[in-house]
Design a protein around this motif. Sequence first.
Motif, PDB file in Angstrom:
ATOM      1  N   VAL A 477      35.653  10.706  -5.132  1.00 37.42           N
ATOM      2  CA  VAL A 477      37.031  11.014  -4.748  1.00 37.42           C
ATOM      3  C   VAL A 477      37.245  10.562  -3.311  1.00 37.42           C
ATOM      4  CG1 VAL A 477      38.806  12.796  -4.655  1.00 37.42           C
ATOM      5  CG2 VAL A 477      36.858  13.073  -6.204  1.00 37.42           C
ATOM      6  N   MET A 478      38.384   9.890  -3.072  1.00 37.93           N
ATOM      7  CA  MET A 478      38.719   9.426  -1.730  1.00 37.93           C
ATOM      8  C   MET A 478      39.970  10.124  -1.205  1.00 37.93           C
ATOM      9  SD  MET A 478      37.890   5.329  -1.560  1.00 37.93           S
ATOM     10  CE  MET A 478      38.139   5.330   0.220  1.00 37.93           C
ATOM     11  N   SER A 479      39.982  10.337   0.102  1.00 38.59           N
ATOM     12  CA  SER A 479      41.147  10.869   0.791  1.00 38.59           C
ATOM     13  C   SER A 479      41.187  10.261   2.180  1.00 38.59           C
ATOM     14  CB  SER A 479      41.066  12.400   0.882  1.00 38.59           C
ATOM     15  OG  SER A 479      42.155  12.902   1.648  1.00 38.59           O
ATOM     16  N   GLU A 480      42.312   9.663   2.529  1.00 34.20           N
ATOM     17  CA  GLU A 480      42.532   9.081   3.861  1.00 34.20           C
ATOM     18  C   GLU A 480      41.382   8.178   4.292  1.00 34.20           C
ATOM     19  OE1 GLU A 480      43.381  12.314   6.485  1.00 34.20           O
ATOM     20  OE2 GLU A 480      45.333  12.711   5.568  1.00 34.20           O
ATOM     21  N   GLY A 481      40.940   7.322   3.370  1.00 34.53           N
ATOM     22  CA  GLY A 481      39.948   6.305   3.707  1.00 34.53           C
ATOM     23  C   GLY A 481      38.508   6.766   3.689  1.00 34.53           C
ATOM     24  N   SER A 482      38.253   8.010   3.303  1.00 32.69           N
ATOM     25  CA  SER A 482      36.887   8.541   3.263  1.00 32.69           C
ATOM     26  C   SER A 482      36.568   9.071   1.872  1.00 32.69           C
ATOM     27  CB  SER A 482      36.719   9.680   4.274  1.00 32.69           C
ATOM     28  OG  SER A 482      36.929   9.229   5.590  1.00 32.69           O
ATOM     29  N   ILE A 483      35.279   9.080   1.526  1.00 37.52           N
ATOM     30  CA  ILE A 483      34.842   9.720   0.293  1.00 37.52           C
ATOM     31  C   ILE A 483      34.651  11.207   0.575  1.00 37.52           C
ATOM     32  CG2 ILE A 483      32.975   9.899  -1.395  1.00 37.52           C
ATOM     33  CD1 ILE A 483      32.600   6.908  -1.205  1.00 37.52           C
ATOM     34  N   THR A 484      35.366  12.024  -0.166  1.00 39.87           N
ATOM     35  CA  THR A 484      35.346  13.469   0.090  1.00 39.87           C
ATOM     36  C   THR A 484      34.703  14.273  -1.031  1.00 39.87           C
ATOM     37  OG1 THR A 484      37.608  13.581  -0.780  1.00 39.87           O
ATOM     38  CG2 THR A 484      37.357  13.433   1.612  1.00 39.87           C
ATOM     39  N   GLY A 485      34.299  13.617  -2.092  1.00 39.84           N
ATOM     40  CA  GLY A 485      33.660  14.348  -3.182  1.00 39.84           C
ATOM     41  C   GLY A 485      32.977  13.424  -4.160  1.00 39.84           C
ATOM     42  N   GLU A 486      31.935  13.905  -4.809  1.00 36.44           N
ATOM     43  CA  GLU A 486      31.214  13.154  -5.834  1.00 36.44           C
ATOM     44  C   GLU A 486      30.814  14.119  -6.939  1.00 36.44           C
ATOM     45  OE1 GLU A 486      27.791  11.099  -4.454  1.00 36.44           O
ATOM     46  OE2 GLU A 486      27.184  10.419  -6.442  1.00 36.44           O
ATOM     47  N   PHE A 487      31.094  13.740  -8.203  1.00 36.86           N
ATOM     48  CA  PHE A 487      30.832  14.627  -9.334  1.00 36.86           C
ATOM     49  C   PHE A 487      30.228  13.846 -10.489  1.00 36.86           C
ATOM     50  CE2 PHE A 487      34.580  16.118  -7.059  1.00 36.86           C
ATOM     51  CZ  PHE A 487      34.246  17.443  -6.787  1.00 36.86           C
ATOM     52  N   LEU A 488      29.241  14.427 -11.124  1.00 35.64           N
ATOM     53  CA  LEU A 488      28.789  13.906 -12.400  1.00 35.64           C
ATOM     54  C   LEU A 488      29.852  14.205 -13.448  1.00 35.64           C
ATOM     55  CD1 LEU A 488      25.044  15.012 -12.306  1.00 35.64           C
ATOM     56  CD2 LEU A 488      25.990  12.744 -11.798  1.00 35.64           C
ATOM     57  N   ARG A 489      29.816  13.469 -14.540  1.00 40.79           N
ATOM     58  CA  ARG A 489      30.819  13.619 -15.596  1.00 40.79           C
ATOM     59  C   ARG A 489      30.976  15.076 -16.035  1.00 40.79           C
ATOM     60  NH1 ARG A 489      33.296  10.750 -19.538  1.00 40.79           N
ATOM     61  NH2 ARG A 489      33.579  11.800 -21.528  1.00 40.79           N
ATOM     62  N   GLU A 490      29.836  15.735 -16.261  1.00 42.14           N
ATOM     63  CA  GLU A 490      29.886  17.087 -16.789  1.00 42.14           C
ATOM     64  C   GLU A 490      30.315  18.122 -15.752  1.00 42.14           C
ATOM     65  OE1 GLU A 490      25.566  15.826 -16.065  1.00 42.14           O
ATOM     66  OE2 GLU A 490      27.380  14.988 -16.987  1.00 42.14           O
ATOM     67  N   GLU A 491      30.281  17.763 -14.466  1.00 43.17           N
ATOM     68  CA  GLU A 491      30.692  18.693 -13.408  1.00 43.17           C
ATOM     69  C   GLU A 491      32.191  18.669 -13.137  1.00 43.17           C
ATOM     70  OE1 GLU A 491      27.082  18.626 -10.167  1.00 43.17           O
ATOM     71  OE2 GLU A 491      28.556  17.030 -10.088  1.00 43.17           O
ATOM     72  N   ALA A 492      32.806  17.511 -13.401  1.00 41.21           N
ATOM     73  CA  ALA A 492      34.162  17.268 -12.901  1.00 41.21           C
ATOM     74  C   ALA A 492      35.211  18.139 -13.597  1.00 41.21           C
ATOM     75  CB  ALA A 492      34.515  15.800 -13.075  1.00 41.21           C
ATOM     76  N   THR A 493      36.125  18.669 -12.783  1.00 40.69           N
ATOM     77  CA  THR A 493      37.332  19.319 -13.290  1.00 40.69           C
ATOM     78  C   THR A 493      38.513  18.791 -12.484  1.00 40.69           C
ATOM     79  OG1 THR A 493      37.283  21.176 -11.715  1.00 40.69           O
ATOM     80  CG2 THR A 493      36.044  21.442 -13.780  1.00 40.69           C
ATOM     81  N   GLN A 494      39.707  18.923 -13.032  1.00 38.95           N
ATOM     82  CA  GLN A 494      40.889  18.448 -12.312  1.00 38.95           C
ATOM     83  C   GLN A 494      41.054  19.202 -11.005  1.00 38.95           C
ATOM     84  OE1 GLN A 494      44.522  17.568 -14.280  1.00 38.95           O
ATOM     85  NE2 GLN A 494      43.592  17.155 -16.258  1.00 38.95           N
ATOM     86  N   GLU A 495      40.734  20.495 -11.021  1.00 38.79           N
ATOM     87  CA  GLU A 495      40.904  21.297  -9.806  1.00 38.79           C
ATOM     88  C   GLU A 495      39.964  20.826  -8.698  1.00 38.79           C
ATOM     89  OE1 GLU A 495      42.532  23.245 -13.231  1.00 38.79           O
ATOM     90  OE2 GLU A 495      40.477  22.523 -12.885  1.00 38.79           O
ATOM     91  N   LYS A 496      38.704  20.568  -9.042  1.00 39.15           N
ATOM     92  CA  LYS A 496      37.731  20.105  -8.038  1.00 39.15           C
ATOM     93  C   LYS A 496      38.145  18.749  -7.465  1.00 39.15           C
ATOM     94  CE  LYS A 496      33.584  22.288 -10.065  1.00 39.15           C
ATOM     95  NZ  LYS A 496      32.294  21.985 -10.730  1.00 39.15           N
ATOM     96  N   ILE A 497      38.564  17.852  -8.351  1.00 38.92           N
ATOM     97  CA  ILE A 497      38.944  16.508  -7.898  1.00 38.92           C
ATOM     98  C   ILE A 497      40.169  16.571  -6.996  1.00 38.92           C
ATOM     99  CG2 ILE A 497      39.835  14.269  -8.676  1.00 38.92           C
ATOM    100  CD1 ILE A 497      38.004  14.541 -11.128  1.00 38.92           C
ATOM    101  N   MET A 498      41.176  17.365  -7.400  1.00 39.26           N
ATOM    102  CA  MET A 498      42.389  17.454  -6.592  1.00 39.26           C
ATOM    103  C   MET A 498      42.119  18.098  -5.235  1.00 39.26           C
ATOM    104  SD  MET A 498      44.814  15.843  -7.867  1.00 39.26           S
ATOM    105  CE  MET A 498      46.017  16.404  -6.665  1.00 39.26           C
ATOM    106  N   MET A 499      41.195  19.047  -5.187  1.00 41.91           N
ATOM    107  CA  MET A 499      40.847  19.655  -3.907  1.00 41.91           C
ATOM    108  C   MET A 499      40.305  18.596  -2.960  1.00 41.91           C
ATOM    109  SD  MET A 499      38.162  22.743  -3.009  1.00 41.91           S
ATOM    110  CE  MET A 499      39.112  23.964  -3.896  1.00 41.91           C
ATOM    111  N   CYS A 500      39.419  17.741  -3.475  1.00 41.12           N
ATOM    112  CA  CYS A 500      38.848  16.677  -2.632  1.00 41.12           C
ATOM    113  C   CYS A 500      39.887  15.603  -2.312  1.00 41.12           C
ATOM    114  CB  CYS A 500      37.650  16.042  -3.333  1.00 41.12           C
ATOM    115  SG  CYS A 500      36.249  17.147  -3.548  1.00 41.12           S
ATOM    116  N   ALA A 501      40.768  15.315  -3.270  1.00 42.49           N
ATOM    117  CA  ALA A 501      41.781  14.276  -3.071  1.00 42.49           C
ATOM    118  C   ALA A 501      42.788  14.653  -1.999  1.00 42.49           C
ATOM    119  CB  ALA A 501      42.504  13.980  -4.383  1.00 42.49           C
ATOM    120  N   THR A 502      42.993  15.937  -1.814  1.00 48.99           N
ATOM    121  CA  THR A 502      43.942  16.389  -0.795  1.00 48.99           C
ATOM    122  C   THR A 502      43.256  16.687   0.533  1.00 48.99           C
ATOM    123  OG1 THR A 502      43.738  18.641  -1.690  1.00 48.99           O
ATOM    124  CG2 THR A 502      45.609  17.324  -2.438  1.00 48.99           C
ATOM    125  N   GLY A 503      42.011  16.239   0.661  1.00 44.54           N
ATOM    126  CA  GLY A 503      41.310  16.357   1.945  1.00 44.54           C
ATOM    127  C   GLY A 503      40.367  17.516   2.044  1.00 44.54           C
TER     128      GLY A 503
END
Length: 514
Positions: A477-503
């Motif tokens: 997941v990227m936010s403002e030019g930086s990688i802010t999160g990394e998830f394996l397929r089985e770990e990922a949820t929309q909530e986790k990704i959006m949290m990282c996407a918003t910084g």
Amino acid sequence: MTETFALEMQGIIKDFPGVRALDNVTFSVRRGEIHALCGENGAGKSTLMKILSGVYPYGTYKGSIFINGKEVQFKSIKESQDAGVAIIYQELALVGEMTVAENLFLSHDLMRAKVINWSKIYAEAQKWLNQIGLHINPQTKVKDLTVGKQQLIEIAKALTKKADILILDEPTAALTESDVEILMNLLKDLRAKGVTCIYISHKLGEVMRLADSVTILRDGKTISTNSIKEMSEDKIVTKMVGRELTELFPYEPHPISEENILEVKDYSTFDPYGKKIIHNVSFSLKKGEILGFSGLMGAGRSELFISLFGGFKGKKIGKVFIDGKETNITKPADAIKEGLAYVSEDRKRYGLVLGMDITKNTTLTALNKVMKLKVIDHALEIKSAESMAAKMKLKAPSLEATVGKLSGGNQQKIVLSKWLLNNPKILILDEPTRGIDVGAKYEIYKIMNDLVKQGVGIVLISSELPEVMGMSDRILVMSEGSITGEFLREEATQEKIMMCATGGKTGESSAVNS
């Protein structure tokens, strides 16, 4: 004729050389409703709307059109507009260097006066902007607005022409989530004021949320018209493709090598003015892996990979390794030699030569494979294009067809063909399914499955969270030019990704920048 219909199109038949695009289509829209028009690319949606909007004039098709119960025979776009029909295409028809006010009244009597009353024009423009809830200065240049605001300007422009029937073709394809909300609220307001909207979209979630009824076309024929209350996304998909897609994202488990095919370390890029765009990014891609890149628009995902592909002119620092060997890519030709392929998010601008035929577009990046003694072997070129067309299940009258006249899904298949003919080791897919239908998406996902089984490493950049989660082995997941999160397929949820996407950061993510 019943007066409850704002629009009726009966028995519409439209032929092009070698193909019947519309076959006895019937399409009716009630006054003051939002009516969705769905179908795969090539189903006939755009052709039907071009007949309604006068692009294909009366006499070039068979059938009848009625507006408010009265038969009409449009011989031009202007006649359609005068009858209250306005169409807003996916590619917006605005003049970037002109102001908002000038765009709103470009062909209006106010702009045709011998002496233009600018005070009156700006006041009128402000009135229309207020009506659509857009609080900007009418003297702002259109090029300085976001795509979402430009989309609203197009709607205001249609309303100035007293449009009673508003056609929107893939209106949210390039919009942020906040802009989508603004657009949807505006359309609901217009519906309340009695404006009839025809909404063409492949985003079925939007269709279910917004539309009152839906008509589905398949292979140029009307399949059904239903109240949205009778439908579900699964039912719409089944009617569109003529078969059940048990899973929209046909991910198949596959072996992933421990070997890194691509490794990026402490990578940064700067724009021509010295502003840092990408901030010390590190990541790896393994052979046979689908690595998803998620984030909001402007997060820097495309900029990162355009730079890695050699297409960004600004300064860059950091190290890039391909198959364990450090490489210095300064231009796209270098990237191609290193086994990279990049499918751009803007296929019409960067992926295709729209005026050329299918064969020439297909072989464009692999001319060395269709040459003998440094001269193009046309028989070999045609054979290569035929092979890729069959593999991609391309739908076209012939390989001599001009690419610009094909549907979006078929255009995207040609872009993929162009790169796959090079047998790349690393395939970068930037918004690969934007603006294409569920059937074409499904076929592209199956191609991705086949490629990773062959050991190709795929980077999937997408603004569609279900797509990233549905097809990726691992997600960054990227936010403002930086990688802010990394998830394996089985770990990922929309909530986790959006949290990282918003910084934000989440403690449940895997090691970032591994």
